[in-house]
Design a protein around this motif. Structure first.
Motif, mmCIF file in Angstrom:
data_model
loop_
_atom_site.group_PDB
_atom_site.id
_atom_site.type_symbol
_atom_site.label_atom_id
_atom_site.label_comp_id
_atom_site.label_asym_id
_atom_site.label_seq_id
_atom_site.Cartn_x
_atom_site.Cartn_y
_atom_site.Cartn_z
ATOM 1 N N SER A 43 4.010 -0.948 3.420
ATOM 2 C CA SER A 43 2.789 -1.147 2.633
ATOM 3 C C SER A 43 3.013 -2.212 1.567
ATOM 4 C CB SER A 43 2.388 0.163 1.936
ATOM 5 O OG SER A 43 1.984 1.143 2.862
ATOM 6 N N ASP A 47 -1.992 -2.774 -0.490
ATOM 7 C CA ASP A 47 -2.210 -1.574 0.334
ATOM 8 C C ASP A 47 -2.085 -0.295 -0.503
ATOM 9 O OD1 ASP A 47 -2.383 -3.191 2.619
ATOM 10 O OD2 ASP A 47 -0.283 -2.858 3.193
ATOM 11 N N VAL A 50 -4.954 0.141 -2.952
ATOM 12 C CA VAL A 50 -6.179 0.590 -2.267
ATOM 13 C C VAL A 50 -6.069 2.082 -1.936
ATOM 14 C CG1 VAL A 50 -7.510 0.422 -0.122
ATOM 15 C CG2 VAL A 50 -6.833 -1.662 -1.351
ATOM 16 N N LYS A 51 -4.927 2.483 -1.370
ATOM 17 C CA LYS A 51 -4.770 3.879 -0.950
ATOM 18 C C LYS A 51 -4.793 4.828 -2.144
ATOM 19 C CE LYS A 51 -2.243 5.061 2.614
ATOM 20 N NZ LYS A 51 -1.279 5.572 3.623
ATOM 21 N N GLY A 91 -5.102 -4.291 -5.729
ATOM 22 C CA GLY A 91 -5.610 -3.297 -4.781
ATOM 23 C C GLY A 91 -6.393 -2.195 -5.470
ATOM 24 N N GLU A 95 -10.478 -1.691 -4.745
ATOM 25 C CA GLU A 95 -11.038 -0.461 -4.195
ATOM 26 C C GLU A 95 -11.948 0.221 -5.219
ATOM 27 O OE1 GLU A 95 -11.047 0.175 -1.199
ATOM 28 O OE2 GLU A 95 -11.753 2.231 -1.048
ATOM 29 N N GLN A 172 -4.404 -1.012 9.877
ATOM 30 C CA GLN A 172 -5.120 -1.340 8.642
ATOM 31 C C GLN A 172 -5.815 -0.100 8.071
ATOM 32 O OE1 GLN A 172 -4.975 -4.094 7.059
ATOM 33 N NE2 GLN A 172 -6.815 -4.370 5.829
ATOM 34 N N ARG A 176 -4.971 0.927 4.398
ATOM 35 C CA ARG A 176 -6.051 0.787 3.407
ATOM 36 C C ARG A 176 -7.260 1.619 3.833
ATOM 37 N NH1 ARG A 176 -6.070 -5.716 1.780
ATOM 38 N NH2 ARG A 176 -3.787 -5.960 1.824
ATOM 39 N N GLN A 178 -10.732 3.493 3.907
ATOM 40 C CA GLN A 178 -12.007 3.047 3.324
ATOM 41 C C GLN A 178 -13.009 4.204 3.346
ATOM 42 O OE1 GLN A 178 -12.584 -1.007 2.761
ATOM 43 N NE2 GLN A 178 -10.751 0.039 2.021
#
Lengths: 303, 303
Positions: A43, A47, A50-51, A91, A95, A172, A176, A178
């Motif tokens: 990652s 990444d 975002v997570k 990230g 997000e 992906q 990440r 969504q």
């Protein structure tokens, strides 16, 4: 970190001040640890940002609330490249922006590995919170967002398959996620009786609703949208697309119970129904096609 | 974890719901790591819970807000005794209660060592937040709470002196800081122009106010209440009570600037004054008895 009008006072003081127009604030925290929730080999900083943001923001959406703000505590070793930390911030910010929230504050400390704790705040806009405990027998169960993509992506990463278009999209999705944030407040408007985000796996998280609501939930696997999962499963020895969809966590789809006559838009796909707890078929809280699930379970902490 | 009337929805769902009657919510997060912020050899679970809660709650008070809620994320190794975790929860709950707040949610994860991230929320009760940036030349600087006790306690612990009444009280101040939470909202009512909690040391934290406000702050050491610090300093080779008071962090006293004519109650002890930034004496942001400080500085992260 950009700040919108809901941020009365952002980063730089002892604390942030965030608008709470509802008169109540919704709040949740999640912690991610290097080596357990992510690997820096797999990652990027973006990444992980975002997570980390998605996990907490999805909890806010799952209450039927609109995310407003994030606070981020970061422990990092002195050896962490500054570029990685900047990517992490990027990230987190991107997000948060996708969810309509600002990053308003945080803390940093020195640690032996990267640990990120993200607190998300949200606003109910005058609605009641949608808890786990309101599902009734006769309700339908519907999902917004994808199921099993993160699990498939992790399996593809681990199997080291060629990164074609199919594999790349699922990888992906793992790196990440969504979550469909706006579906959360929309579900509240549509009359959702119970809701949760799928962080541990569909069956595990429906189990939380079933237990809290005192009902049984029956999932109809023929109603699941497996999408590209069957094609991906052919690349991984022993993989089963239905198992990915039922037990894979970390996609942070939203799953909710609605009255059977709710007029659900296409965002919400009906995948099951709520039965009374006294259903004679079983004492299990969650059924798959009417029967107890005999496959592997979802993610468990302190396993 | 007991829940008062401000907790609309507590532990057990995707997120908590906390009353925010002001229409804004104040929020801060702090992270404590085993080995860096505490040692399990020296601190009990209760001690760590109290300290973790106090750090974040003091940030809320330092904005002039009343604490309402805590969210706690905990990483712990499988070897952590359950009794230690229960003691931690007890310490968090008791310090939250002392501040008038509830523990409303959290997260747990497996890690290699104990990491605790505490997010505190608070309510401004219709007042403006007291930031770091509003101090004006001519203001007085006053402190509520103790200075240097935590630093003295840590020095006594490290020096392994006999635990007489004096030493025990200061060690207790190190292990379980007791910030004067109610002095924060009271300072806002008294007209405080800037405020911060002393987490890094008085000089370092006054430096934050001076920098944010564009002023110089002069501390009068003869006005400091050193209490038992001179007696304690005689037990530790090389220790200086004034240095403890000026640079010791973690007591989480509140220090604020007030207009010179503010009618301060005894809670607030005047220890200095705010000078214009163009003061010809120096270009330092913080002075001690009119001169730049040549002693050791306060706590620095990533030192």
């Amino acid at each position: 970190m950009p700040a919108g009008p809901g941020t009365r006072l952002g980063i730089g003081d002892d604390a942030a001040v965030v608008a709470a127009p509802d008169g109540n604030v919704v709040a949740a925290v999640d912690m991610l640890l290097e080596g357990r929730h992510f690997l820096r080999d797999w990652s990027s900083g973006v990444d992980v940002g975002v997570k980390a943001a998605a996990r907490s923001l999805a909890d806010i959406a799952a209450m039927g609330a609109t995310p407003t703000a994030l606070l981020v505590a970061l422990a990092a070793p002195p050896s962490l490249p500054a570029a990685w930390a900047l990517d992490l911030a990027s990230g987190l910010a991107s997000e948060a922006a996708r969810a309509g929230a600002d990053v308003v504050g945080g803390d940093t400390a020195q640690g032996d590995s990267v640990v990120i704790s993200v607190t998300a705040l949200g606003d109910l806009g005058g609605r009641a919170a949608v808890t786990r405990s309101g599902a009734h027998a006769g309700d339908v169960v519907a999902v917004a967002g994808v199921l099993g993509h993160s699990a498939a992506g992790l399996a593809l990463l681990s199997a080291d398959v060629p990164k074609d278009e199919l594999a790349s999209a699922l990888i992906q999705a793992h790196l990440r996620p969504q979550p469909p944030y706006s579906a959360g407040p929309a579900a509240a408007e549509l009359g959702a009786t119970a809701m949760i985000d799928v962080s541990d796996g569909l069956l595990a998280d429906l189990g939380h609703i079933a237990w809290a609501s005192g009902v049984v939930i029956d999932v109809d696997t023929s109603a699941l949208d497996l999408g590209s999962l069957p094609d991906a499963a052919r690349l991984v020895p022993g993989a089963d697309p239905v198992t990915w969809a039922l037990t894979g966590g970390e996609d942070h789809a939203l799953v909710a119970a609605f009255p059977a006559d709710a007029a659900l838009p296409a965002t919400w796909r009906i995948i099951g129904r709520v039965l009374p707890a006294s259903d004679p078929h079983t004492r299990e809280a969650v059924l798959v096609d009417g029967r107890p699930w005999a496959g592997p379970a979802g993610w468990e902490h302190f396993r």
